[in-house]
Design a protein around this motif. Structure first.
Motif, PDB file in Angstrom:
ATOM      1  N   ALA A 159     125.341   2.335  39.800  1.00  0.00           N
ATOM      2  CA  ALA A 159     126.357   3.315  40.204  1.00  0.00           C
ATOM      3  C   ALA A 159     127.091   2.863  41.456  1.00  0.00           C
ATOM      4  O   ALA A 159     128.303   3.043  41.570  1.00  0.00           O
ATOM      5  CB  ALA A 159     125.710   4.679  40.429  1.00  0.00           C
ATOM      6  N   GLY A 160     126.379   2.279  42.397  1.00  0.00           N
ATOM      7  CA  GLY A 160     127.001   1.839  43.642  1.00  0.00           C
ATOM      8  C   GLY A 160     127.895   0.629  43.467  1.00  0.00           C
ATOM      9  O   GLY A 160     129.016   0.588  43.971  1.00  0.00           O
ATOM     10  N   VAL A 161     127.413  -0.355  42.722  1.00  0.00           N
ATOM     11  CA  VAL A 161     128.196  -1.571  42.476  1.00  0.00           C
ATOM     12  C   VAL A 161     129.335  -1.273  41.515  1.00  0.00           C
ATOM     13  O   VAL A 161     130.415  -1.846  41.600  1.00  0.00           O
ATOM     14  CB  VAL A 161     127.291  -2.693  41.916  1.00  0.00           C
ATOM     15  N   GLY A 162     129.096  -0.350  40.617  1.00  0.00           N
ATOM     16  CA  GLY A 162     130.063  -0.038  39.566  1.00  0.00           C
ATOM     17  C   GLY A 162     129.690  -0.781  38.305  1.00  0.00           C
ATOM     18  O   GLY A 162     128.900  -1.718  38.326  1.00  0.00           O
ATOM     19  N   PRO A 163     130.267  -0.377  37.191  1.00  0.00           N
ATOM     20  CA  PRO A 163     129.894  -0.950  35.907  1.00  0.00           C
ATOM     21  C   PRO A 163     130.443  -2.353  35.659  1.00  0.00           C
ATOM     22  O   PRO A 163     130.036  -3.013  34.724  1.00  0.00           O
ATOM     23  CB  PRO A 163     130.469   0.037  34.904  1.00  0.00           C
ATOM     24  N   GLY A 164     131.372  -2.794  36.486  1.00  0.00           N
ATOM     25  CA  GLY A 164     131.957  -4.118  36.308  1.00  0.00           C
ATOM     26  C   GLY A 164     133.232  -4.087  35.491  1.00  0.00           C
ATOM     27  O   GLY A 164     133.621  -3.067  34.924  1.00  0.00           O
ATOM     28  N   ASP A 165     133.859  -5.252  35.472  1.00  0.00           N
ATOM     29  CA  ASP A 165     135.147  -5.381  34.790  1.00  0.00           C
ATOM     30  C   ASP A 165     135.034  -5.223  33.279  1.00  0.00           C
ATOM     31  O   ASP A 165     136.001  -4.852  32.625  1.00  0.00           O
ATOM     32  CB  ASP A 165     135.776  -6.746  35.103  1.00  0.00           C
ATOM     33  N   TRP A 166     133.872  -5.517  32.729  1.00  0.00           N
ATOM     34  CA  TRP A 166     133.679  -5.451  31.287  1.00  0.00           C
ATOM     35  C   TRP A 166     132.936  -4.169  30.936  1.00  0.00           C
ATOM     36  O   TRP A 166     131.771  -4.171  30.530  1.00  0.00           O
ATOM     37  CB  TRP A 166     132.933  -6.670  30.787  1.00  0.00           C
ATOM     38  N   SER A 167     133.617  -3.044  31.103  1.00  0.00           N
ATOM     39  CA  SER A 167     133.020  -1.735  30.856  1.00  0.00           C
ATOM     40  C   SER A 167     134.104  -0.780  30.379  1.00  0.00           C
ATOM     41  O   SER A 167     135.298  -1.015  30.586  1.00  0.00           O
ATOM     42  CB  SER A 167     132.402  -1.186  32.142  1.00  0.00           C
ATOM     43  N   ALA A 169     136.071   0.586  33.393  1.00  0.00           N
ATOM     44  CA  ALA A 169     137.142  -0.314  33.856  1.00  0.00           C
ATOM     45  C   ALA A 169     138.346  -0.230  32.927  1.00  0.00           C
ATOM     46  O   ALA A 169     139.491  -0.249  33.391  1.00  0.00           O
ATOM     47  CB  ALA A 169     136.631  -1.746  33.943  1.00  0.00           C
ATOM     48  N   GLY A 170     138.084  -0.110  31.647  1.00  0.00           N
ATOM     49  CA  GLY A 170     139.164  -0.044  30.667  1.00  0.00           C
ATOM     50  C   GLY A 170     140.014   1.209  30.778  1.00  0.00           C
ATOM     51  O   GLY A 170     141.185   1.205  30.414  1.00  0.00           O
ATOM     52  N   ILE A 171     139.425   2.290  31.286  1.00  0.00           N
ATOM     53  CA  ILE A 171     140.189   3.539  31.428  1.00  0.00           C
ATOM     54  C   ILE A 171     140.433   3.872  32.904  1.00  0.00           C
ATOM     55  O   ILE A 171     140.709   5.011  33.255  1.00  0.00           O
ATOM     56  CB  ILE A 171     139.509   4.708  30.687  1.00  0.00           C
ATOM     57  N   ASP A 172     140.314   2.878  33.758  1.00  0.00           N
ATOM     58  CA  ASP A 172     140.601   2.999  35.196  1.00  0.00           C
ATOM     59  C   ASP A 172     139.732   4.010  35.936  1.00  0.00           C
ATOM     60  O   ASP A 172     140.176   4.632  36.893  1.00  0.00           O
ATOM     61  CB  ASP A 172     142.084   3.315  35.429  1.00  0.00           C
ATOM     62  N   LEU A 173     138.486   4.159  35.517  1.00  0.00           N
ATOM     63  CA  LEU A 173     137.541   5.006  36.246  1.00  0.00           C
ATOM     64  C   LEU A 173     136.638   4.200  37.171  1.00  0.00           C
ATOM     65  O   LEU A 173     136.076   4.756  38.107  1.00  0.00           O
ATOM     66  CB  LEU A 173     136.642   5.776  35.272  1.00  0.00           C
ATOM     67  N   ALA A 174     136.480   2.925  36.893  1.00  0.00           N
ATOM     68  CA  ALA A 174     135.497   2.118  37.616  1.00  0.00           C
ATOM     69  C   ALA A 174     135.760   2.117  39.114  1.00  0.00           C
ATOM     70  O   ALA A 174     134.837   2.252  39.913  1.00  0.00           O
ATOM     71  CB  ALA A 174     135.464   0.698  37.067  1.00  0.00           C
ATOM     72  N   ASP A 175     136.988   1.955  39.531  1.00  0.00           N
ATOM     73  CA  ASP A 175     137.284   1.906  40.959  1.00  0.00           C
ATOM     74  C   ASP A 175     137.159   3.267  41.626  1.00  0.00           C
ATOM     75  O   ASP A 175     136.945   3.356  42.831  1.00  0.00           O
ATOM     76  CB  ASP A 175     138.681   1.331  41.196  1.00  0.00           C
ATOM     77  N   THR A 176     137.275   4.333  40.875  1.00  0.00           N
ATOM     78  CA  THR A 176     137.174   5.686  41.415  1.00  0.00           C
ATOM     79  C   THR A 176     135.728   6.111  41.593  1.00  0.00           C
ATOM     80  O   THR A 176     135.392   6.784  42.555  1.00  0.00           O
ATOM     81  CB  THR A 176     137.869   6.685  40.456  1.00  0.00           C
ATOM     82  N   LEU A 177     134.862   5.725  40.658  1.00  0.00           N
ATOM     83  CA  LEU A 177     133.494   6.253  40.629  1.00  0.00           C
ATOM     84  C   LEU A 177     132.421   5.242  41.010  1.00  0.00           C
ATOM     85  O   LEU A 177     131.273   5.387  40.621  1.00  0.00           O
ATOM     86  CB  LEU A 177     133.188   6.806  39.229  1.00  0.00           C
ATOM     87  N   ASN A 178     132.767   4.210  41.772  1.00  0.00           N
ATOM     88  CA  ASN A 178     131.719   3.308  42.239  1.00  0.00           C
ATOM     89  C   ASN A 178     131.702   3.301  43.760  1.00  0.00           C
ATOM     90  O   ASN A 178     132.311   4.148  44.390  1.00  0.00           O
ATOM     91  CB  ASN A 178     131.872   1.907  41.639  1.00  0.00           C
ATOM     92  N   GLY A 179     130.984   2.372  44.353  1.00  0.00           N
ATOM     93  CA  GLY A 179     130.861   2.331  45.809  1.00  0.00           C
ATOM     94  C   GLY A 179     130.105   3.554  46.314  1.00  0.00           C
ATOM     95  O   GLY A 179     129.169   4.024  45.682  1.00  0.00           O
ATOM     96  N   TRP A 180     130.552   4.051  47.462  1.00  0.00           N
ATOM     97  CA  TRP A 180     129.878   5.201  48.067  1.00  0.00           C
ATOM     98  C   TRP A 180     129.945   6.436  47.186  1.00  0.00           C
ATOM     99  O   TRP A 180     129.006   7.231  47.139  1.00  0.00           O
ATOM    100  CB  TRP A 180     130.472   5.509  49.438  1.00  0.00           C
ATOM    101  N   VAL A 181     131.051   6.604  46.465  1.00  0.00           N
ATOM    102  CA  VAL A 181     131.191   7.766  45.578  1.00  0.00           C
ATOM    103  C   VAL A 181     130.160   7.678  44.448  1.00  0.00           C
ATOM    104  O   VAL A 181     129.454   8.651  44.154  1.00  0.00           O
ATOM    105  CB  VAL A 181     132.622   7.870  45.009  1.00  0.00           C
TER     106      VAL A 181
END
Length: 169
Positions: free
Chosen positions: A120-128, A131-143
């Protein structure tokens, strides 16, 4: 990322996420194998009442959250579900046995939770899917970390408070 290229990191994360998710989903399938009655009886004996309901919920949560993690879809929420299930398992089954899993302690539930929080912290990665629906950058890291830990722990503790009635020793 050290010496890894973006492609290498994406590949490593994909393998880790898929294997972890599928193993967790398989754990849920195992609760259903041969019928849910045995698992339901075990849940009742632990004090998770009604046992049948909790056996169904635990197995479905493990299957769905594992598959979501494997896909990298709603990753932080899937990780929160893993943490919630592991909080309940750690408390109801393993806490009295100490830390190490070789004596049925809570080490395993802690490590599974930690791996889910890591994803969850790192995020699912580019191959997820995320990432395909532009959620990866919103829901990873501290969030993502906050969702996995916060929602997972609150959900698990809520489940324990609402439904755990340990048998008298």
């Amino acid at each position: 990322m050290g010496d890894l290229t973006n492609t290498e990191f994406a590949a490593v994360l994909l393998v880790f996420r898929v294997v972890f998710g599928l193993v967790f989903a398989a754990h849920g399938v195992a609760k259903r194998k041969g019928g849910i009655d045995g698992t339901a009886g075990w849940f009742d004996s632990l004090g998770m009442r009604p046992g049948r309901l909790h056996a169904q919920l635990a197995s479905l949560t493990e299957i769905v959250s594992g598959l979501l993690l494997a896909l990298g879809f709603l990753t932080s929420f899937a990780a929160a579900a893993v943490v919630g299930v592991m909080v309940v398992a750690g408390y109801t089954v393993h806490r009295k046995e100490g830390f190490f899993i070789v004596k049925n302690g809570w080490e395993y539930t802690f490590m599974v939770s930690l791996m889910a929080v890591l994803i969850a912290g790192v995020g699912p990665g580019d191959w997820s899917v995320d990432a395909g629906i532009d959620l990866a950058d919103t829901l990873n890291g501290w969030v993502g970390l906050a969702i996995a830990v916060g929602v997972g722990v609150v959900g698990g503790v809520g489940q324990i408070v609402a439904f755990y009635r340990p048998p008298a020793d």
